[in-house]
Design a protein around this motif. Structure first.
Motif, PDB file in Angstrom:
ATOM      1  N   ILE A  86       2.091  -5.879   0.506  1.00 32.83           N
ATOM      2  CA  ILE A  86       1.744  -6.884  -0.911  1.00 32.83           C
ATOM      3  C   ILE A  86       0.289  -7.243  -0.829  1.00 32.83           C
ATOM      4  O   ILE A  86       0.059  -7.347  -2.151  1.00 32.83           O
ATOM      5  N   PHE A  87      -0.067  -7.382   0.341  1.00 36.42           N
ATOM      6  CA  PHE A  87      -1.518  -8.118   0.129  1.00 36.42           C
ATOM      7  C   PHE A  87      -2.571  -6.793  -0.531  1.00 36.42           C
ATOM      8  O   PHE A  87      -3.570  -6.873  -0.821  1.00 36.42           O
ATOM      9  N   ARG A 115      -0.904  -3.013 -13.656  1.00 36.99           N
ATOM     10  CA  ARG A 115       0.637  -3.152 -13.913  1.00 36.99           C
ATOM     11  C   ARG A 115       1.685  -2.797 -12.894  1.00 36.99           C
ATOM     12  O   ARG A 115       2.577  -3.251 -12.265  1.00 36.99           O
ATOM     13  N   ASN A 116       1.462  -1.600 -12.165  1.00 34.40           N
ATOM     14  CA  ASN A 116       2.125  -0.799 -11.223  1.00 34.40           C
ATOM     15  C   ASN A 116       2.046  -1.610  -9.822  1.00 34.40           C
ATOM     16  O   ASN A 116       3.107  -1.766  -9.271  1.00 34.40           O
ATOM     17  N   ILE A 126       4.508  -5.951  -6.219  1.00 29.75           N
ATOM     18  CA  ILE A 126       4.267  -7.176  -5.605  1.00 29.75           C
ATOM     19  C   ILE A 126       5.724  -8.208  -6.162  1.00 29.75           C
ATOM     20  O   ILE A 126       6.461  -8.616  -5.319  1.00 29.75           O
ATOM     21  N   PHE A 127       6.059  -8.135  -7.300  1.00 29.95           N
ATOM     22  CA  PHE A 127       7.287  -8.849  -8.006  1.00 29.95           C
ATOM     23  C   PHE A 127       8.692  -8.136  -7.237  1.00 29.95           C
ATOM     24  O   PHE A 127       9.736  -8.848  -7.303  1.00 29.95           O
ATOM     25  N   HIS A 128       8.521  -6.961  -6.714  1.00 27.85           N
ATOM     26  CA  HIS A 128       9.823  -6.225  -6.501  1.00 27.85           C
ATOM     27  C   HIS A 128       9.837  -6.159  -4.920  1.00 27.85           C
ATOM     28  O   HIS A 128      10.850  -5.627  -4.318  1.00 27.85           O
ATOM     29  N   ASP A 172      13.436   5.053  -3.002  1.00 26.90           N
ATOM     30  CA  ASP A 172      12.400   3.818  -2.907  1.00 26.90           C
ATOM     31  C   ASP A 172      12.305   3.454  -4.426  1.00 26.90           C
ATOM     32  O   ASP A 172      12.165   4.197  -5.403  1.00 26.90           O
ATOM     33  N   HIS A 173      11.896   2.063  -4.470  1.00 27.18           N
ATOM     34  CA  HIS A 173      11.532   1.716  -5.891  1.00 27.18           C
ATOM     35  C   HIS A 173      10.335   2.253  -6.107  1.00 27.18           C
ATOM     36  O   HIS A 173       9.561   2.485  -5.664  1.00 27.18           O
TER      37      HIS A 173
END
Length: 468
Positions: free
Chosen positions: A119-120, A336-337, A342-344, A364-365
Motif C-alpha cells: 500500500i505504501f 487512479r489505478n 489503496i482503497f481496495h 486478484d483484484h
C-alpha cells in the motif's frame, strides 16, 4: 500442487461476449469454463504510449546539461541514464510475469514480495503521478499566454495585441480541461494511442527546429558562446538529475504489459528497447544541436532561446504545449489505478479451485474490475483537485520537483530492483548475476536519491540567499 494465475471464470454467455472497458468480470463455480483475458494493444500503440510517458518538457533542458559537462560527457551520461532506465523496465517486465495473468501492477507484485509495504508503494506512485500532473497544468498555464501572443503577432502584425482573455493562463487551463478530462477518463492505456501520436509529432517538430536553426540560424539569434568537448561546471550537479529522471516511465510499464497482444518477453524487450532508444536519440540530437547553436550561453529552455518573431518558432512553442497537454492523461491513469488498489486493500482476493486439484485460479483484484462509479469518482477527484491547485498556484517548483524526483527514484530504480531481487532470490532458474544486479539497481536508486536531496538542499539554500 502447481499454482496457475490469471484464468478467469466466465459463464457461457460471457465467454462469447465482446470486451468492454466498462464490463466487469464475473466469477462462477468451478464447473464453468475457464477463459483468460487477452490484450489487444499493438506494438506501435505500446511503443508510442511508453515513449510519450518518457518524453516531457525536461528534454528542452538537455542542451544546458551538455553545456555543464561538455559534449562527450553529455552524450555518455545520457546513454548511461537511458540504459539504467531500460534495465529497470526490463526487471519490471520480468516481475510482471509472476503476477496474475494480465493483472500485473506494483501492488500485485508487491503482494508477492513485500505484502505489508504494498500500500505504501502504491501511495508513493500515486503522489508522484499526481504531482507531475499538477506540474503539467501549471506549465500549460504559464506557456499558453506567450504562445497566443507569439502566434497572434506573427499571423497579424506586431502592433496588434490579442484580446485580454486570451492572455490569461487560468482561462486556458479551464478550456483545456474540457479536453483533458475525457482523455483521462479512458480505462485502457491503449485508448490514448492517438494522443501519443500527436505528442510524437510534436517531438519531431521540436527536433526539426534545433537542427534547422543550427544550419540556418534565424535573424536575431544570439551568438554562440564557447563550446567544449569536456568541461565540467558547477551546474553539472543540478543538471545531471535531469538526465537521470528523463527516462521515467515505469508507472505505465505494467498497463502496457497487460494490454499488449502476445506479451512475450521478446516483444516486451522490443517495446522497452525501442522506446528508450528513441528517447536517447531524441535527447542527444536536441542536446547536441542546441549546445552547438548557443554554446555556453544556452538557457534552460532551448526553444525560448530562438527569436519568437518567426511563425516557425511560434508553432514550436505550441508543440510544447501539445506535448505536455497530451502527456497529462498518462499521469492520471497510473495515479487512479494506484488509488484504486489503496482503497481496495481491505478486500480479500478470491481463490477458486477447479476440478483439477493441480490448478488454482486466482481472481486478484484488477483495474478492469473497478466499478464505473468508482472510476468516475477517482477521475473527478484527481483532475478536479489538480485543476484547483494549478488554477490558484503559479509556482510549486520546489515542492513538485521534490515529489516528482522522490517518486521517480522509487519507481524507476528502487522498486524494480527490490521487487525482482526478492521475487527471484530463491528461484534457481534466475541467474544469480541478474539477481545481484537487481539489488545493485536498488542501491543505485538510493544513491541517486541522496545525491539529488543534497543538490535540492543546496539549490534551496542558494535560492534563499538570493532572495535575501
Amino acid at each position: 500442487m502447481v499454482q496457475k494465475y490469471g484464468a478467469v471464470h466466465t459463464t457461457a454467455a460471457d465467454a462469447t461476449a465482446g470486451d468492454s472497458e466498462s464490463s466487469a468480470l464475473l466469477a462462477v463455480d468451478a464447473t464453468s469454463s475457464v477463459r483468460q483475458k487477452e490484450g489487444h494493444a499493438s506494438m506501435l500503440s505500446s511503443v508510442s504510449n511508453l515513449t510519450n510517458t518518457i518524453m516531457g518538457s525536461g528534454m528542452l533542458t538537455f542542451p544546458l546539461a551538455m553545456a555543464s559537462s561538455g559534449i562527450i560527457p553529455g552524450i555518455l551520461t545520457c546513454i548511461f541514464s537511458g540504459c539504467v532506465g531500460a534495465f529497470g523496465l526490463y526487471l519490471l517486465s520480468l516481475s510482471a510475469r509472476r503476477a496474475p495473468h494480465r493483472s500485473s501492477s506494483f501492488f500485485a507484485v508487491a503482494q508477492l514480495t513485500f505484502p505489508q509495504a504494498a500500500i505504501f508503494f502504491d501511495a508513493a506512485i500515486a503522489i508522484k503521478c499526481f504531482g507531475v500532473s499538477i506540474s503539467y497544468l501549471i506549465i500549460i498555464k504559464s506557456l499558453m499566454p506567450n504562445v497566443v501572443e507569439s502566434l497572434y503577432h506573427d499571423l497579424t502584425s506586431p502592433n496588434t495585441n490579442p484580446p485580454a482573455w486570451a492572455l490569461s493562463g487560468r482561462n486556458w487551463i479551464t478550456i483545456i480541461m474540457f479536453i483533458l478530462v475525457p482523455l483521462a477518463s479512458f480505462r485502457r492505456l491503449d485508448s490514448l494511442r492517438h494522443a501519443s501520436y500527436v505528442v510524437l509529432f510534436s517531438v519531431v517538430y521540436l527536433v526539426a527546429i534545433v537542427i534547422i536553426c543550427y544550419f540556418n540560424p534565424l535573424e536575431g539569434t544570439a551568438p554562440a558562446g564557447e563550446i567544449h568537448l569536456i568541461h565540467f561546471t558547477p551546474n553539472f550537479i543540478s543538471t545531471f538529475p535531469v538526465q537521470v529522471f528523463a527516462f521515467t516511465c515505469a508507472q505505465n510499464l505494467f498497463p502496457i504489459f497487460n494490454e499488449l497482444k502476445t506479451n512475450s518477453q521478446q516483444r516486451m524487450d522490443i517495446v522497452i528497447g525501442t522506446s528508450i532508444g528513441s528517447a536517447i536519440v531524441i535527447y542527444e540530437v536536441i542536446a547536441l544541436f542546441g549546445y552547438l547553436t548557443f554554446g555556453s550561453r544556452v538557457g534552460a529552455n532551448i526553444i525560448a532561446m530562438y527569436p519568437s518573431t518567426s511563425i516557425f518558432i511560434a508553432i514550436g512553442q505550441l508543440a510544447i504545449v501539445l506535448l505536455i497537454m497530451f502527456s497529462y492523461p498518462l499521469q492520471v491513469q497510473p495515479c487512479r489505478n494506484c488509488l484504486d488498489k489503496i482503497f481496495h486493500v481491505g478486500a480479500l482476493a478470491k481463490v477458486h479451485s477447479s476440478d483439477n486439484d493441480d490448478e488454482i485460479v486466482d481472481e486478484d483484484h484488477t483495474v478492469a474490475d473497478m466499478s464505473p462509479f468508482k472510476h468516475m469518482l477517482l477521475t473527478a477527484a484527481i483532475t478536479g483537485v489538480g485543476f484547483v491547485i494549478a488554477y490558484f498556484v503559479d509556482d510549486l517548483q520546489m515542492v513538485l520537483s521534490f515529489v516528482g524526483t522522490v517518486g521517480s527514484t522509487t519507481i524507476s530504480f528502487i522498486l524494480p530492483g527490490l521487487l525482482f531481487w526478492k521475487i527471484s532470490r530463491d528461484d534457481p532458474s534466475v541467474s544469480r548475476t541478474l539477481n545481484k544486479a537487481a539489488l545493485a539497481l536498488a542501491g543505485y536508486g538510493c544513491c541517486v536519491f541522496v545525491f539529488w536531496y543534497v543538490t535540492f538542499c543546496c539549490l534551496k539554500q542558494r535560492g534563499l540567499k538570493s532572495f535575501r
